[in-house]
Design a protein around this motif. Structure first.
Motif, PDB file in Angstrom:
ATOM      1  N   ILE A  67       0.845  -1.211   0.000  1.00  0.00           N
ATOM      2  CA  ILE A  67       0.000   0.000   0.000  1.00  0.00           C
ATOM      3  C   ILE A  67       0.874   1.252   0.000  1.00  0.00           C
ATOM      4  O   ILE A  67       1.833   1.347   0.771  1.00  0.00           O
ATOM      5  CB  ILE A  67      -0.919   0.045   1.244  1.00  0.00           C
ATOM      6  CG1 ILE A  67      -1.993  -1.037   1.170  1.00  0.00           C
ATOM      7  CG2 ILE A  67      -1.582   1.417   1.383  1.00  0.00           C
ATOM      8  CD1 ILE A  67      -2.981  -1.036   2.338  1.00  0.00           C
TER       9      ILE A  67
ATOM     10  N   LYS B  35       4.679  10.349  -5.060  1.00  0.00           N
ATOM     11  CA  LYS B  35       5.877  10.078  -5.864  1.00  0.00           C
ATOM     12  C   LYS B  35       7.107   9.917  -4.959  1.00  0.00           C
ATOM     13  O   LYS B  35       7.941   9.042  -5.183  1.00  0.00           O
ATOM     14  CB  LYS B  35       6.077  11.233  -6.839  1.00  0.00           C
ATOM     15  CG  LYS B  35       7.007  10.921  -7.962  1.00  0.00           C
ATOM     16  CD  LYS B  35       6.961  12.054  -8.977  1.00  0.00           C
ATOM     17  CE  LYS B  35       7.832  11.716 -10.173  1.00  0.00           C
ATOM     18  NZ  LYS B  35       7.616  12.654 -11.257  1.00  0.00           N
TER      19      LYS B  35
ATOM     20  N   GLY C  90      -7.275   6.369 -10.669  1.00  0.00           N
ATOM     21  CA  GLY C  90      -6.320   7.412 -10.271  1.00  0.00           C
ATOM     22  C   GLY C  90      -4.972   6.802  -9.925  1.00  0.00           C
ATOM     23  O   GLY C  90      -3.918   7.260 -10.399  1.00  0.00           O
TER      24      GLY C  90
ATOM     25  N   PHE D  95      -1.292   7.110 -11.663  1.00  0.00           N
ATOM     26  CA  PHE D  95      -0.152   7.509 -10.824  1.00  0.00           C
ATOM     27  C   PHE D  95       1.034   6.547 -11.045  1.00  0.00           C
ATOM     28  O   PHE D  95       2.171   6.979 -11.252  1.00  0.00           O
ATOM     29  CB  PHE D  95      -0.625   7.511  -9.363  1.00  0.00           C
ATOM     30  CG  PHE D  95       0.441   7.480  -8.318  1.00  0.00           C
ATOM     31  CD1 PHE D  95       1.233   8.580  -8.074  1.00  0.00           C
ATOM     32  CD2 PHE D  95       0.643   6.333  -7.548  1.00  0.00           C
ATOM     33  CE1 PHE D  95       2.222   8.550  -7.084  1.00  0.00           C
ATOM     34  CE2 PHE D  95       1.614   6.297  -6.567  1.00  0.00           C
ATOM     35  CZ  PHE D  95       2.401   7.413  -6.338  1.00  0.00           C
TER      36      PHE D  95
HETATM   37  C1  COA Z   1      -2.348   7.164  -5.521  1.00  0.00           C
HETATM   38  C2  COA Z   1      -1.823   8.230  -4.541  1.00  0.00           C
HETATM   39  C3  COA Z   1      -0.843   7.582  -3.553  1.00  0.00           C
HETATM   40  C4  COA Z   1      -1.100   9.313  -5.350  1.00  0.00           C
HETATM   41  O1  COA Z   1      -0.520  10.219  -4.430  1.00  0.00           O
HETATM   42  P1  COA Z   1      -0.229  11.759  -4.812  1.00  0.00           P
HETATM   43  O2  COA Z   1       0.580  12.328  -3.722  1.00  0.00           O
HETATM   44  O3  COA Z   1      -1.503  12.437  -5.173  1.00  0.00           O
HETATM   45  O4  COA Z   1       0.644  11.596  -6.158  1.00  0.00           O
HETATM   46  P2  COA Z   1       1.738  12.640  -6.712  1.00  0.00           P
HETATM   47  O5  COA Z   1       1.287  14.032  -6.453  1.00  0.00           O
HETATM   48  O6  COA Z   1       3.086  12.265  -6.220  1.00  0.00           O
HETATM   49  O7  COA Z   1       1.640  12.343  -8.277  1.00  0.00           O
HETATM   50  C5  COA Z   1       2.689  11.739  -9.045  1.00  0.00           C
HETATM   51  C6  COA Z   1       2.247  11.704 -10.498  1.00  0.00           C
HETATM   52  O8  COA Z   1       1.037  10.897 -10.617  1.00  0.00           O
HETATM   53  C7  COA Z   1      -0.021  11.673 -11.166  1.00  0.00           C
HETATM   54  N1  COA Z   1      -1.260  11.347 -10.454  1.00  0.00           N
HETATM   55  C8  COA Z   1      -1.426  11.225  -9.115  1.00  0.00           C
HETATM   56  N2  COA Z   1      -2.717  10.963  -8.840  1.00  0.00           N
HETATM   57  C9  COA Z   1      -3.358  10.921 -10.027  1.00  0.00           C
HETATM   58  C10 COA Z   1      -4.719  10.727 -10.423  1.00  0.00           C
HETATM   59  N3  COA Z   1      -5.674  10.501  -9.504  1.00  0.00           N
HETATM   60  N4  COA Z   1      -5.029  10.775 -11.730  1.00  0.00           N
HETATM   61  C11 COA Z   1      -4.086  11.007 -12.679  1.00  0.00           C
HETATM   62  N5  COA Z   1      -2.766  11.201 -12.378  1.00  0.00           N
HETATM   63  C12 COA Z   1      -2.425  11.172 -11.071  1.00  0.00           C
HETATM   64  C13 COA Z   1       0.351  13.118 -10.888  1.00  0.00           C
HETATM   65  O9  COA Z   1      -0.280  13.999 -11.804  1.00  0.00           O
HETATM   66  C14 COA Z   1       1.863  13.081 -11.025  1.00  0.00           C
HETATM   67  O10 COA Z   1       2.203  13.115 -12.402  1.00  0.00           O
HETATM   68  P3  COA Z   1       3.568  13.842 -12.918  1.00  0.00           P
HETATM   69  O11 COA Z   1       4.716  13.050 -12.322  1.00  0.00           O
HETATM   70  O12 COA Z   1       3.497  13.754 -14.382  1.00  0.00           O
HETATM   71  O13 COA Z   1       3.507  15.246 -12.394  1.00  0.00           O
HETATM   72  C15 COA Z   1      -3.004   8.916  -3.793  1.00  0.00           C
HETATM   73  O14 COA Z   1      -3.958   9.364  -4.718  1.00  0.00           O
HETATM   74  C16 COA Z   1      -3.684   8.013  -2.783  1.00  0.00           C
HETATM   75  O15 COA Z   1      -3.263   7.900  -1.634  1.00  0.00           O
HETATM   76  N6  COA Z   1      -4.782   7.326  -3.179  1.00  0.00           N
HETATM   77  C17 COA Z   1      -5.547   6.457  -2.269  1.00  0.00           C
HETATM   78  C18 COA Z   1      -4.773   5.203  -1.917  1.00  0.00           C
HETATM   79  C19 COA Z   1      -4.473   4.365  -3.141  1.00  0.00           C
HETATM   80  O16 COA Z   1      -5.326   4.141  -3.991  1.00  0.00           O
HETATM   81  N7  COA Z   1      -3.220   3.872  -3.201  1.00  0.00           N
HETATM   82  C20 COA Z   1      -2.754   3.062  -4.291  1.00  0.00           C
HETATM   83  C21 COA Z   1      -3.187   1.662  -4.224  1.00  0.00           C
HETATM   84  S1  COA Z   1      -2.307   0.744  -2.973  1.00  0.00           S
END
Ligand code: COA
Length: 164
Positions: free
Chosen positions: A81, A95, A128, A132
């Motif tokens: 996770i 990231k 999303g 990511f």
């Molecule tokens: C997935 C998650 C960890 C991303 O965290 P975040 O801090 O928003 O991500 P970042 O800001 O570091 O984004 C990194 C890159 O991903 C992209 N990105 C992040 N979330 C995105 C989304 N929902 N849709 C499209 N792109 C996305 C960003 O635009 C960025 O792109 P770039 O490098 O070209 O600028 C966060 O949305 C989250 O905690 N989600 C809920 C838990 C989850 O689903 N975890 C993953 C499964 S275990």
């Protein structure tokens, strides 16, 4: 937006309750864990065996990462996770946590490796997170139908990491 100042610290046993609450208060947490108690028990059971780190911003826990050293095929790190609180999303926090995981894969126990592969699975519904991971260089290498939940397919993703 600029990534806020943060540190990444090993989670302590005393952090697990707050971590469980943070995860359970999300679509991800509620989809995979029936109750907050189950989630806390799962974290507690894995604590000490798996690797768990908190992303700290100004005293607050902004995110969390949980992975296993040899969780993929008993050879490669497996990301279970990665989670960022909504208020901190889209600012580069996720990231940074992924980069931390990949750096671990390339330097496990302080031993530098030239390259490694890392693995994770992500739910089909979680568009999303799938974007990511793709933005971070992960590619799909398989589909696991109904892996954790009968009607939820999981995408197996991999990244080749290289120590520059
Ligand atoms: C997935 C998650 C960890 C991303 O965290 P975040 O801090 O928003 O991500 P970042 O800001 O570091 O984004 C990194 C890159 O991903 C992209 N990105 C992040 N979330 C995105 C989304 N929902 N849709 C499209 N792109 C996305 C960003 O635009 C960025 O792109 P770039 O490098 O070209 O600028 C966060 O949305 C989250 O905690 N989600 C809920 C838990 C989850 O689903 N975890 C993953 C499964 S275990």
């Amino acid at each position: 937006m600029k990534t806020p100042a943060f540190t990444i610290e090993p989670a302590q046993r005393g952090d697990l309750r707050e971590t469980a609450e943070m995860l359970f208060d999300s679509e991800l947490g509620r989809k995979y864990y029936p109750t907050l108690q189950t989630l806390e028990e799962t974290l507690t059971a894995a604590f000490g065996t798996d690797l768990m780190y908190l992303l700290k911003c100004g005293g607050e826990t902004a995110g969390f990462i949980w992975f296993q050293k040899n969780g993929a095929f008993y050879l490669y790190p497996y990301l279970h996770i990665v989670f960022v609180r909504e208020a901190y999303r889209k600012t580069g926090c996720g990231k940074r946590l992924l980069e931390f995981f990949e750096q671990y894969a390339l330097n496990p126990d302080g031993i530098r490796k030239l390259r490694s592969k890392v693995f994770l699975v992500v739910g089909d519904w979680n568009t999303g997170a799938r974007k990511f991971y793709e933005r971070s260089g992960y590619t799909e290498v398989g589909l696991l139908p109904g892996l954790f939940r009968k009607k939820v397919d999981e995408h197996l993703m991999m990244k080749e990491c290289v120590n520059l």
